[in-house]
Design a protein around this motif. Structure first.
Motif, PDB file in Angstrom:
ATOM      1  N   THR A 124       5.312   7.862 -11.315  1.00 44.14           N
ATOM      2  CA  THR A 124       4.941   8.520 -10.055  1.00 44.14           C
ATOM      3  C   THR A 124       3.618   7.939  -9.759  1.00 44.14           C
ATOM      4  OG1 THR A 124       6.117  10.354 -10.521  1.00 44.14           O
ATOM      5  CG2 THR A 124       4.181  10.488  -9.135  1.00 44.14           C
ATOM      6  N   HIS A 125       2.649   7.623 -10.914  1.00 45.75           N
ATOM      7  CA  HIS A 125       1.417   7.024 -10.582  1.00 45.75           C
ATOM      8  C   HIS A 125       1.303   5.779 -10.197  1.00 45.75           C
ATOM      9  CE1 HIS A 125      -1.411  10.361 -11.393  1.00 45.75           C
ATOM     10  NE2 HIS A 125      -0.849  10.661 -12.584  1.00 45.75           N
ATOM     11  N   ALA A 126       2.250   4.761 -10.641  1.00 45.83           N
ATOM     12  CA  ALA A 126       2.685   3.440 -10.308  1.00 45.83           C
ATOM     13  C   ALA A 126       2.857   3.364  -9.010  1.00 45.83           C
ATOM     14  CB  ALA A 126       3.683   2.804 -11.267  1.00 45.83           C
ATOM     15  N   VAL A 127       3.995   4.203  -8.509  1.00 50.23           N
ATOM     16  CA  VAL A 127       4.457   4.351  -7.110  1.00 50.23           C
ATOM     17  C   VAL A 127       3.161   4.586  -6.280  1.00 50.23           C
ATOM     18  CG1 VAL A 127       5.903   5.312  -5.382  1.00 50.23           C
ATOM     19  CG2 VAL A 127       6.766   4.716  -7.635  1.00 50.23           C
ATOM     20  N   MET A 128       2.232   5.809  -6.583  1.00 52.58           N
ATOM     21  CA  MET A 128       1.247   5.991  -5.670  1.00 52.58           C
ATOM     22  C   MET A 128       0.263   4.794  -5.394  1.00 52.58           C
ATOM     23  SD  MET A 128       0.472   9.815  -7.384  1.00 52.58           S
ATOM     24  CE  MET A 128      -1.286   9.892  -7.080  1.00 52.58           C
ATOM     25  N   GLY A 129       0.061   4.385  -6.515  1.00 53.35           N
ATOM     26  CA  GLY A 129      -0.779   2.951  -6.478  1.00 53.35           C
ATOM     27  C   GLY A 129      -0.203   1.957  -5.480  1.00 53.35           C
ATOM     28  N   ILE A 130       0.906   1.611  -5.614  1.00 53.20           N
ATOM     29  CA  ILE A 130       1.389   0.306  -4.906  1.00 53.20           C
ATOM     30  C   ILE A 130       1.522   0.866  -3.539  1.00 53.20           C
ATOM     31  CG2 ILE A 130       3.926   0.934  -5.142  1.00 53.20           C
ATOM     32  CD1 ILE A 130       2.151  -2.447  -4.617  1.00 53.20           C
ATOM     33  N   ASN A 131       1.711   2.128  -3.322  1.00 53.87           N
ATOM     34  CA  ASN A 131       1.794   2.629  -1.809  1.00 53.87           C
ATOM     35  C   ASN A 131       0.182   2.634  -1.211  1.00 53.87           C
ATOM     36  OD1 ASN A 131       4.552   3.630  -0.563  1.00 53.87           O
ATOM     37  ND2 ASN A 131       4.627   4.275  -2.913  1.00 53.87           N
ATOM     38  N   ALA A 132      -0.654   2.870  -1.840  1.00 50.34           N
ATOM     39  CA  ALA A 132      -2.044   2.541  -1.322  1.00 50.34           C
ATOM     40  C   ALA A 132      -2.523   1.405  -0.921  1.00 50.34           C
ATOM     41  CB  ALA A 132      -2.873   3.335  -2.470  1.00 50.34           C
ATOM     42  N   TRP A 133      -1.927   0.300  -2.024  1.00 49.64           N
ATOM     43  CA  TRP A 133      -2.061  -0.882  -1.513  1.00 49.64           C
ATOM     44  C   TRP A 133      -1.516  -1.510  -0.429  1.00 49.64           C
ATOM     45  CZ3 TRP A 133      -6.221  -3.056  -3.340  1.00 49.64           C
ATOM     46  CH2 TRP A 133      -6.828  -2.853  -4.691  1.00 49.64           C
ATOM     47  N   ASN A 134      -0.262  -1.059  -0.366  1.00 46.47           N
ATOM     48  CA  ASN A 134       0.788  -1.547   0.898  1.00 46.47           C
ATOM     49  C   ASN A 134       0.032  -0.894   2.057  1.00 46.47           C
ATOM     50  OD1 ASN A 134       3.965  -0.518  -0.510  1.00 46.47           O
ATOM     51  ND2 ASN A 134       2.848  -2.307  -0.641  1.00 46.47           N
ATOM     52  N   ARG A 135      -0.604   0.201   2.332  1.00 48.08           N
ATOM     53  CA  ARG A 135      -1.090   0.964   3.478  1.00 48.08           C
ATOM     54  C   ARG A 135      -2.483   0.078   3.751  1.00 48.08           C
ATOM     55  NH1 ARG A 135       2.548   3.585   1.814  1.00 48.08           N
ATOM     56  NH2 ARG A 135       3.443   5.290   2.900  1.00 48.08           N
ATOM     57  N   ILE A 136      -3.264  -0.321   2.756  1.00 49.60           N
ATOM     58  CA  ILE A 136      -4.419  -0.908   3.015  1.00 49.60           C
ATOM     59  C   ILE A 136      -4.272  -2.485   3.685  1.00 49.60           C
ATOM     60  CG2 ILE A 136      -5.339  -1.749   0.901  1.00 49.60           C
ATOM     61  CD1 ILE A 136      -8.077  -0.815   1.860  1.00 49.60           C
ATOM     62  N   ASN A 137      -3.365  -2.937   2.959  1.00 51.72           N
ATOM     63  CA  ASN A 137      -2.966  -4.459   3.326  1.00 51.72           C
ATOM     64  C   ASN A 137      -2.277  -4.408   4.506  1.00 51.72           C
ATOM     65  OD1 ASN A 137      -3.989  -6.274   1.134  1.00 51.72           O
ATOM     66  ND2 ASN A 137      -2.749  -4.931  -0.123  1.00 51.72           N
ATOM     67  N   ILE A 138      -1.549  -3.472   4.981  1.00 54.71           N
ATOM     68  CA  ILE A 138      -0.817  -3.303   6.220  1.00 54.71           C
ATOM     69  C   ILE A 138      -1.733  -3.327   7.376  1.00 54.71           C
ATOM     70  CG2 ILE A 138       0.682  -2.253   7.851  1.00 54.71           C
ATOM     71  CD1 ILE A 138       2.603  -1.631   5.346  1.00 54.71           C
ATOM     72  N   ALA A 139      -2.706  -2.389   7.038  1.00 53.43           N
ATOM     73  CA  ALA A 139      -3.778  -1.811   7.992  1.00 53.43           C
ATOM     74  C   ALA A 139      -4.723  -2.942   8.305  1.00 53.43           C
ATOM     75  CB  ALA A 139      -4.626  -0.688   7.568  1.00 53.43           C
ATOM     76  N   PHE A 140      -4.985  -3.863   7.485  1.00 53.42           N
ATOM     77  CA  PHE A 140      -6.052  -4.813   7.801  1.00 53.42           C
ATOM     78  C   PHE A 140      -5.294  -6.239   7.658  1.00 53.42           C
ATOM     79  CE2 PHE A 140      -8.539  -1.374   6.072  1.00 53.42           C
ATOM     80  CZ  PHE A 140      -9.216  -1.014   7.304  1.00 53.42           C
TER      81      PHE A 140
END
Length: 159
Positions: A124-140
């Motif tokens: 669950t923590h690993a999934v949370m981490g990659i989702n955070a990275w996805n969001r910041i990389n998509i946003a910018f």
């Protein structure tokens, strides 16, 4: 599309904290091949080209077979994934695309049949981490491959 801003340079302290979190989530009970698969799958679901590119290269460096990487988008129909990997991928998908009414009990029980409670928490923590990275990389609009040399991903020799 061009990159909107360099979030690493704009907010280095927050970048480091997210990186530290991701590294801690990576150093757990979940084996590296599964970590690679879930990072790619979450990134596919989120449409993060930067992260798909990066994690396919990392998985290649770690020795993942090309055919399994090609089958990842259709893992349910593929015979190339173990029951444990299937459980991790199902958990990744449900946490990445949360259903309106939460995680179904049936799915939790199916995952619990393959992973211990600690492993589910670590996953669950690993999934949370990659989702955070996805969001910041998509946003910018981080450009796929733009950090390959700096991060050693050129060793994958996939260009």
């Amino acid at each position: 599309m061009s990159e909107r801003l360099d979030y690493q340079k704009q907010a280095p302290a927050l970048f480091k904290k997210l990186l530290d979190y991701s590294m801690a989530a990576h150093a757990t009970t979940i084996e590296e091949p599964i970590q690679d698969l879930i990072a790619i799958r979450a990134s596919q679901l989120n449409g993060c080209g930067f992260c798909v590119d990066m994690h396919v290269k990392q998985a290649t460096i770690h020795g993942e077979r090309p055919l399994r990487l090609h089958h990842l988008a259709v893992w349910r129909e593929s015979t190339l994934f173990s029951p444990r990997e299937r459980a991790a991928l199902a958990w990744t998908e449900v946490l990445t695309q949360l259903p309106v009414h939460g995680v179904p009990d049936e799915l939790y029980e199916r995952v619990r049949g393959q992973l211990s409670e600690q492993e589910i928490l670590d996953l669950t923590h690993a999934v949370m981490g990659i989702n955070a990275w996805n969001r910041i990389n998509i946003a910018f609009r981080s450009e796929p491959g733009s950090r390959d040399k700096a991060w050693g991903l050129d060793k994958a020799d996939l260009n």
